[in-house]
Design an enzyme around this catalytic site. Structure first.
Site: not given
Ligand code: CO
Length: 261
Positions: A174, A216-217, A220
């Site tokens: 990341c 993953h994003e 966030h």
């Protein structure tokens, strides 16, 4: 179910039974040694495909009812150029991200600058909170190559419609955690609804590496970081580095309230 869906469903049933009739006929012709068998079976396959497409279209309309909840940004998004990457454990990475409701040139420029800094840092994906802008937008390019514009994806206000049941292990990194890598388990495929930079909604079925990047994003945008997803052993293997980042941050920002691992 909407009216259009009811009509689609009736058509789908008609095609399904036609498909079965074709198959039965195909089987009979096979036993009779009819040379037309292949084309009959091809028709049946085509009908099955058409049925699947209709069912998919039906699913999309039903899914469209879903709504995002949370703060809404009605005004033009604000940020300062050039962007810089926010590192763990900056509280910006844990702050709520607003739903974007203003699709203007500012938003387009933010997406462009996010791509630039992502390529400069050898990333394949980046979420807006990672550049200190708490809004629900992500950019990614699975190739990580500046010249491969055709692989660029911008998702505004993305939401997950469904996950596949299969789970995959993959070593993630990341940009907000320099030089830290760890295995994370996630579903292999995901179906997503999002808006583009002009505000137009669309659906996307994402799998393989892009599915990994997207999830993953997306995390966030939910204030979730990949260390939250690591199993205890994986987390132990990077604990020292994470604690080091926490100590460095507190030294520079003694007043900050951070969430430690
Ligand atoms: Co990240």
């Amino acid at each position: 179910m909407t009216m259009a869906n009811a009509v689609r469903t009736r058509v789908a049933h008609a095609i399904a039974s036609a498909c079965q009739r074709q198959q039965r006929r195909g089987a009979v012709q096979y036993f009779r040694g009819n040379s037309k068998r292949k084309s009959v079976m091809a028709n049946a396959r085509g009908a099955r495909r058409a049925l699947q497409e209709l069912l998919d279209a039906k699913g999309e309309n039903e899914e469209e009812e879903e709504q995002l909840t949370g703060p809404v940004l009605k005004d033009s998004v604000q940020w300062t150029s050039p962007l810089s990457i926010v590192k763990y454990p900056d509280p910006v990475l844990r702050a709520p991200n607003a739903i974007i409701d203003c699709f203007d040139d500012n938003l387009r420029r933010l997406a462009e600058e996010m791509f630039e800094i992502m390529y400069d840092d050898d990333g394949v994906g980046l979420a807006a909170p990672q550049v200190g802008v708490n809004v629900r937008m992500m950019v990614f390019n699975e190739t990580g190559e500046k010249d491969r514009k055709e692989a660029e994806v911008v998702l505004v206000n993305p939401r997950i419609i469904s996950f596949s049941k299969d789970k995959k292990v993959f070593e993630e990194g990341c940009l907000s955690f320099p030089k830290i890598y760890g295995d994370v388990v996630r579903p292999g495929k995901v179906r997503v609804k999002a808006q583009d930079l002009s505000g137009k909604s669309f659906f996307m079925n994402i799998d393989k590496f892009p599915a990994r990047i997207f999830q993953h994003e997306y995390d966030h945008l939910q204030g979730t970081l990949f260390c939250d997803r690591m199993g205890p052993e994986v987390l132990d293997s990077v604990r020292h580095e994470l604690v080091q980042l926490e100590e460095d941050y507190i030294q520079k920002n003694p007043q900050a309230i951070i969430q430690r691992i």
